[in-house]
Write a protein that holds these residues in place. Structure first.
Motif, PDB file in Angstrom:
ATOM      1  N   GLY A   1      44.208 -80.838  38.379  1.00 52.10           N
ATOM      2  CA  GLY A   1      45.603 -81.729  38.729  1.00 52.10           C
ATOM      3  C   GLY A   1      46.883 -80.842  38.852  1.00 52.10           C
TER       4      GLY A   1
ATOM      5  N   GLY B   1      43.502 -76.409  39.072  1.00 53.72           N
ATOM      6  CA  GLY B   1      44.451 -77.111  39.726  1.00 53.72           C
ATOM      7  C   GLY B   1      45.795 -76.316  39.465  1.00 53.72           C
ATOM      8  N   GLY B   2      46.867 -77.093  39.739  1.00 56.77           N
ATOM      9  CA  GLY B   2      48.154 -76.586  39.483  1.00 56.77           C
ATOM     10  C   GLY B   2      48.422 -76.179  37.982  1.00 56.77           C
TER      11      GLY B   2
ATOM     12  N   ASN C   1      47.907 -72.791  36.569  1.00 60.88           N
ATOM     13  CA  ASN C   1      49.059 -71.812  36.912  1.00 60.88           C
ATOM     14  C   ASN C   1      49.928 -71.749  35.615  1.00 60.88           C
ATOM     15  OD1 ASN C   1      48.167 -71.757  39.332  1.00 60.88           O
ATOM     16  ND2 ASN C   1      49.523 -73.314  40.251  1.00 60.88           N
TER      17      ASN C   1
ATOM     18  N   LEU D   1      53.034 -73.939  41.945  1.00 63.02           N
ATOM     19  CA  LEU D   1      53.543 -74.971  41.078  1.00 63.02           C
ATOM     20  C   LEU D   1      53.335 -74.539  39.611  1.00 63.02           C
ATOM     21  CD1 LEU D   1      54.289 -78.057  40.796  1.00 63.02           C
ATOM     22  CD2 LEU D   1      51.621 -78.505  40.639  1.00 63.02           C
TER      23      LEU D   1
ATOM     24  N   LEU E   1      46.884 -71.916  45.525  1.00 64.63           N
ATOM     25  CA  LEU E   1      46.462 -73.602  45.891  1.00 64.63           C
ATOM     26  C   LEU E   1      45.093 -74.050  45.729  1.00 64.63           C
ATOM     27  CD1 LEU E   1      48.630 -73.903  49.420  1.00 64.63           C
ATOM     28  CD2 LEU E   1      49.292 -74.682  46.974  1.00 64.63           C
TER      29      LEU E   1
ATOM     30  N   GLY F   1      40.788 -84.458  37.404  1.00 63.92           N
ATOM     31  CA  GLY F   1      41.971 -83.608  38.322  1.00 63.92           C
ATOM     32  C   GLY F   1      41.133 -82.634  39.225  1.00 63.92           C
TER      33      GLY F   1
ATOM     34  N   ALA G   1      44.676 -78.145  45.654  1.00 63.41           N
ATOM     35  CA  ALA G   1      45.217 -78.961  46.411  1.00 63.41           C
ATOM     36  C   ALA G   1      44.347 -79.587  47.671  1.00 63.41           C
ATOM     37  CB  ALA G   1      46.491 -78.350  47.197  1.00 63.41           C
ATOM     38  N   PHE G   2      43.373 -80.401  46.984  1.00 60.67           N
ATOM     39  CA  PHE G   2      42.312 -80.922  47.842  1.00 60.67           C
ATOM     40  C   PHE G   2      42.720 -81.563  49.137  1.00 60.67           C
ATOM     41  CE2 PHE G   2      41.856 -85.324  47.265  1.00 60.67           C
ATOM     42  CZ  PHE G   2      42.924 -85.616  46.362  1.00 60.67           C
TER      43      PHE G   2
ATOM     44  N   GLY H   1      36.845 -89.618  36.261  1.00 57.68           N
ATOM     45  CA  GLY H   1      37.931 -90.696  36.595  1.00 57.68           C
ATOM     46  C   GLY H   1      39.254 -90.202  36.953  1.00 57.68           C
TER      47      GLY H   1
ATOM     48  N   GLY I   1      43.029 -91.301  39.631  1.00 57.31           N
ATOM     49  CA  GLY I   1      43.170 -91.662  41.111  1.00 57.31           C
ATOM     50  C   GLY I   1      42.846 -90.788  42.025  1.00 57.31           C
TER      51      GLY I   1
ATOM     52  N   THR J   1      41.345 -87.867  41.540  1.00 56.57           N
ATOM     53  CA  THR J   1      39.865 -87.346  41.151  1.00 56.57           C
ATOM     54  C   THR J   1      38.951 -87.985  41.991  1.00 56.57           C
ATOM     55  OG1 THR J   1      40.678 -86.520  39.038  1.00 56.57           O
ATOM     56  CG2 THR J   1      38.364 -86.626  39.459  1.00 56.57           C
TER      57      THR J   1
ATOM     58  N   LEU K   1      42.529 -92.455  31.527  1.00 56.96           N
ATOM     59  CA  LEU K   1      43.251 -91.075  30.817  1.00 56.96           C
ATOM     60  C   LEU K   1      43.677 -91.233  29.511  1.00 56.96           C
ATOM     61  CD1 LEU K   1      45.458 -90.315  33.845  1.00 56.96           C
ATOM     62  CD2 LEU K   1      43.495 -89.145  33.197  1.00 56.96           C
TER      63      LEU K   1
HETATM   64  P1  ADP Z   1      44.393 -87.676  38.737  1.00 53.22           P
HETATM   65  O1  ADP Z   1      45.180 -88.610  39.866  1.00 53.22           O
HETATM   66  O2  ADP Z   1      42.755 -87.600  39.249  1.00 53.22           O
HETATM   67  O3  ADP Z   1      44.573 -87.809  37.495  1.00 53.22           O
HETATM   68  P2  ADP Z   1      46.416 -85.711  39.356  1.00 53.22           P
HETATM   69  O4  ADP Z   1      47.429 -86.567  39.892  1.00 53.22           O
HETATM   70  O5  ADP Z   1      46.763 -84.911  38.114  1.00 53.22           O
HETATM   71  O6  ADP Z   1      44.964 -86.164  39.243  1.00 53.22           O
HETATM   72  O7  ADP Z   1      46.273 -84.283  40.252  1.00 53.22           O
HETATM   73  C1  ADP Z   1      46.091 -84.350  41.705  1.00 53.22           C
HETATM   74  C2  ADP Z   1      47.207 -83.413  42.470  1.00 53.22           C
HETATM   75  O8  ADP Z   1      47.331 -82.129  41.945  1.00 53.22           O
HETATM   76  C3  ADP Z   1      46.680 -83.318  43.674  1.00 53.22           C
HETATM   77  O9  ADP Z   1      47.692 -84.148  44.509  1.00 53.22           O
HETATM   78  C4  ADP Z   1      46.634 -81.931  43.994  1.00 53.22           C
HETATM   79  O10 ADP Z   1      47.129 -81.608  45.504  1.00 53.22           O
HETATM   80  C5  ADP Z   1      47.464 -81.621  43.044  1.00 53.22           C
HETATM   81  N1  ADP Z   1      46.935 -80.064  42.842  1.00 53.22           N
HETATM   82  C6  ADP Z   1      45.868 -79.500  42.643  1.00 53.22           C
HETATM   83  N2  ADP Z   1      46.073 -78.241  42.468  1.00 53.22           N
HETATM   84  C7  ADP Z   1      46.991 -77.804  42.779  1.00 53.22           C
HETATM   85  C8  ADP Z   1      47.996 -76.511  42.832  1.00 53.22           C
HETATM   86  N3  ADP Z   1      47.268 -75.412  42.848  1.00 53.22           N
HETATM   87  N4  ADP Z   1      49.162 -76.556  43.291  1.00 53.22           N
HETATM   88  C9  ADP Z   1      49.715 -77.890  43.872  1.00 53.22           C
HETATM   89  N5  ADP Z   1      49.019 -79.091  43.721  1.00 53.22           N
HETATM   90  C10 ADP Z   1      47.941 -78.990  43.310  1.00 53.22           C
END
Ligand code: ADP
Ligand code: MG
Length: 396
Positions: free
Chosen positions: A195, A219-220, A223, A237, A293, A317, A321-322, A352, A354, A356, A380
């Motif tokens: 996420g 995910g972000g 980083n 990010l 990304l 998560g 950036a799926f 679980g 949104g 994901t 969560l």
């Molecule tokens: P969830 O709703 O399942 O809890 P999050 O809202 O935490 O998940 O994260 C989902 C978001 O994270 C997505 O919009 C996805 O694009 C973003 N994301 C994932 N990896 C990256 C990345 N490397 N850089 C920017 N955004 C990212």
């Protein structure tokens, strides 16, 4: 498990107050997606089959304690009748004389829907007076709204303490899936957390390092963990003010013996858009003008290896950036592997969140997962290790 189910209750000729989540999309007075309604059908059918009379309590939107006609539950009646296959009566209040009269006229084989509980300010305030007025309408309380269980409201918490209480079928399924995944899991237990941000999932990460054998961070938020190790992540990010926190989580994991799996290679691009030119580089080699990304193929291979030796997976998560291909590759590959292992009976997989759920659907993997929670915030908070008031009130 510490809570009652419908099987523990004597339902014959009883008035059963059922707290449900029917926050379905409605356009021009018509329900456009009845998923949430279909999910409560087993509970309603089981109560009716035992001779009980279901009386539905629910919130709809956020009317903030006022009567907002656009947030009435009345337009849901046809969709409920279609799903239940029985007549559904409606009462324009969830308490007081009108509701009492409606309950008194309710016959076997019928369902009564009461108006939006949040039309009363006492609902979100968990007012004991409102809870008592609702309790007067029933003999038994059944909570089938796990997605509202993280809130201590009159219809989710106060009311549960005033009547013999139990979990509905949907709540029961959710609780047992979550218990299997994190409460009393078969090990090795792998968590995948991705996420956007560390800051939104801090407590979740803190809880998981105490419970899981391997924690995949993607995910972000990965980083921020890379930056915490002194790696330059370019334009990615990244929450630079959270690097201390990331280091604390890594130190905590070392103390508990939790293995943290961070990306070793990453997919970088200069533009955040579908089809953007991209390349795969080492996690420590993101160009200054590019952003990470997605996780790279070598990282995916390590995640796959972790999944292959795991017995239980809990996932929240996406790994990249799926929403913008090709940066959905790592998420898709890990999701497909988890689906395949689940189908083979090797893995219990629970996911679980949104985005994901959207990502797993997009990967075509959601169907094969052992359990997909659509509960959002409640899911969560449960992953954070919190006690959910609506569940605690059931005696669990
Ligand atoms: P969830 O709703 O399942 O809890 P999050 O809202 O935490 O998940 O994260 C989902 C978001 O994270 C997505 O919009 C996805 O694009 C973003 N994301 C994932 N990896 C990256 C990345 N490397 N850089 C920017 N955004 C990212
Ligand atoms: Mg989200």
């Amino acid at each position: 498990m510490g809570w009652n189910t419908l099987d523990d209750m004597e339902l014959g000729a009883k008035r059963v107050l059922v707290r449900v989540d029917v926050n379905v999309p409605v356009e021009n007075g018509v329900v456009t997606d009845d998923t949430r309604i279909r999910r409560i059908v087993p509970t309603i059918h089981d109560i009716l089959a035992s001779g009980g009379r279901p009386i539905l309590l629910a919130h709809f939107g956020r009317p903030k304690g006022k009567h907002v006609p656009e947030m009435s539950l009345r337009p849901l009646v046809p969709a409920l009748e279609a799903a239940f296959g029985v007549p559904v009566l409606f009462c324009a209040d969830c308490r007081g004389p009108a509701a009492e009269a409606a309950v008194a006229t309710l016959k076997d084989g019928q369902v009564l829907l009461l108006e939006n509980t949040r039309f009363h300010a006492g609902e979100t305030a968990n007012d004991p007076g409102l809870a008592a007025e609702m309790a007067a309408l029933g003999d038994i309380y059944c909570n089938d709204a796990f997605s509202a269980a993280h809130r201590a409201h009159a219809s989710t918490e106060g009311l549960a303490r005033l009547l013999p209480a139990c979990a509905g079928r949907l709540m029961q399924g959710e609780l047992s899936a979550l218990e299997t995944a994190l409460g009393n899991p078969q090990r090795p237990l792998v968590a995948v957390v991705g996420g956007a941000k560390v800051s939104s999932k801090l407590e979740l990460l803190g809880n998981l390092v105490e419970k899981v054998d391997t924690l995949v961070i993607g995910g972000g938020m990965a980083n921020t963990f890379l930056a915490a190790q002194g790696i330059d992540v370019g334009k990615s990010l990244c929450e630079h003010d959270m690097t201390d926190t990331a280091r604390t989580i890594i130190a905590k994991a070392q103390g508990t013996g939790c293995h943290i799996l961070l990306p070793g290679d990453v997919v970088v691009a200069r533009d955040f858009k579908a089809g953007a030119a991209n390349e795969t580089v080492g996690a420590d080699a993101c160009p200054a003008d590019a952003m990470i990304l997605d996780a790279g193929p070598e990282t995916v291979a390590r995640i796959v290896t972790a999944l292959e030796s795991a017995k239980t997976l809990i996932w929240n998560g996406p790994l990249g950036a799926f929403e913008i291909p090709p940066f959905d590759r790592a998420t898709n590959a890990a999701a497909s592997k988890a689906a395949e292992l689940t189908k083979a009976g090797q893995l219990v997989s629970v996911a679980g969140g949104g985005d994901t759920v959207a990502a797993l659907n997009q990967a075509g993997a959601a169907q094969a997962f052992t359990y997909i929670s659509t509960a959002g915030g409640a899911f969560l908070e449960w992953m954070e290790g919190k006690t959910l008031p609506g569940v605690a009130a059931l005696g669990g």
